[in-house]
Design an enzyme around this catalytic site. Sequence first.
Site, PDB file in Angstrom:
ATOM      1  N   SER A 195      34.260  37.105  35.947  1.00 44.62           N
ATOM      2  CA  SER A 195      33.297  37.264  34.856  1.00 44.62           C
ATOM      3  C   SER A 195      33.559  36.214  33.772  1.00 44.62           C
ATOM      4  O   SER A 195      33.608  35.021  34.070  1.00 44.62           O
ATOM      5  CB  SER A 195      33.354  38.696  34.323  1.00 44.62           C
ATOM      6  OG  SER A 195      32.231  38.998  33.534  1.00 44.62           O
ATOM      7  N   ASP A 218      28.695  40.904  39.193  1.00 42.90           N
ATOM      8  CA  ASP A 218      29.915  40.719  38.407  1.00 42.90           C
ATOM      9  C   ASP A 218      31.157  41.164  39.183  1.00 42.90           C
ATOM     10  O   ASP A 218      31.233  42.290  39.667  1.00 42.90           O
ATOM     11  CB  ASP A 218      29.794  41.527  37.112  1.00 42.90           C
ATOM     12  CG  ASP A 218      30.900  41.228  36.127  1.00 42.90           C
ATOM     13  OD1 ASP A 218      32.070  41.508  36.448  1.00 42.90           O
ATOM     14  OD2 ASP A 218      30.602  40.713  35.037  1.00 42.90           O
TER      15      ASP A 218
END
Length: 270
Positions: free
Chosen positions: A38, A153
């Site tokens: 991320s 993610d």
Amino acid sequence: MSIALVLGGGAGLGWAHIGVLRELEAAGIEIDALTGTSIGGVVSIAFASGRLQTLEDLAHSASSMRSVLRYLGPNWRPGSVLSGKAIAKLIEEHLGDLTFEMLSIPTAVVAADLLSGEAVVLDSGPVGDAIHATIALPGIFQPVVRDGMILSDGGAVMPVPVTPARAMAKGRPVVAINLQGNYTARRQAVGLSDVENAKLTTLSVVRSATGLMLSKLARLSIDSDPPDLELALPVGHIDTSNFTRAEDLIEIGRRSTAEALPQIERLIQS
């Protein structure tokens, strides 16, 4: 004097990674492998491509929610609520011509395949596509469809990606930066300090439960493949969704790394 560095996920808390990298640079400690999830993936690629200053300038420019929101914008297609078109434009402008093979440091970022449920390590091809995948927060940004996978993610499966760093380290010490290790401070920050004084609003309960989930997942991720050194940065008093605290977070990253330098140097010398 070199290490493999792992930069964990944490949304707005990720600005602290900039301080970590700045302090390691100042101490003369080289980073010979980088992995990130991320925001940790974004910072990893920015550093490995020589564009950390560009990212730091962007972080400081996000001084208000209005300035942050201009990078987002609504999305009317199924799968997400934000388009992130301005973010995509920034990625294309600064990193659109780069591939992993062109980076000065071996680097990998992690995404989650929503079909298989597995972590996917992205370490080849265009870095722009990999960034879009690793930051595609479920329901917030559109996932990336690639090679028969639906990538979202990486924090959903590997918020602190030690395992790929270990594979790239070639015997070097692995140092992991955990942004999710301070749940107590996060709980208190949203008004759940104790039973008598708890502010049980819908938002405080959701934010606390989300913080607890992320903290436990990060702990499981690290315990499944422990690094040689974990730095759990004291950032729990700042909301993960707050991207406006760059100055404070960068300083926390610097200070925490400076305090850990004797441990890092002992690892390198052992």
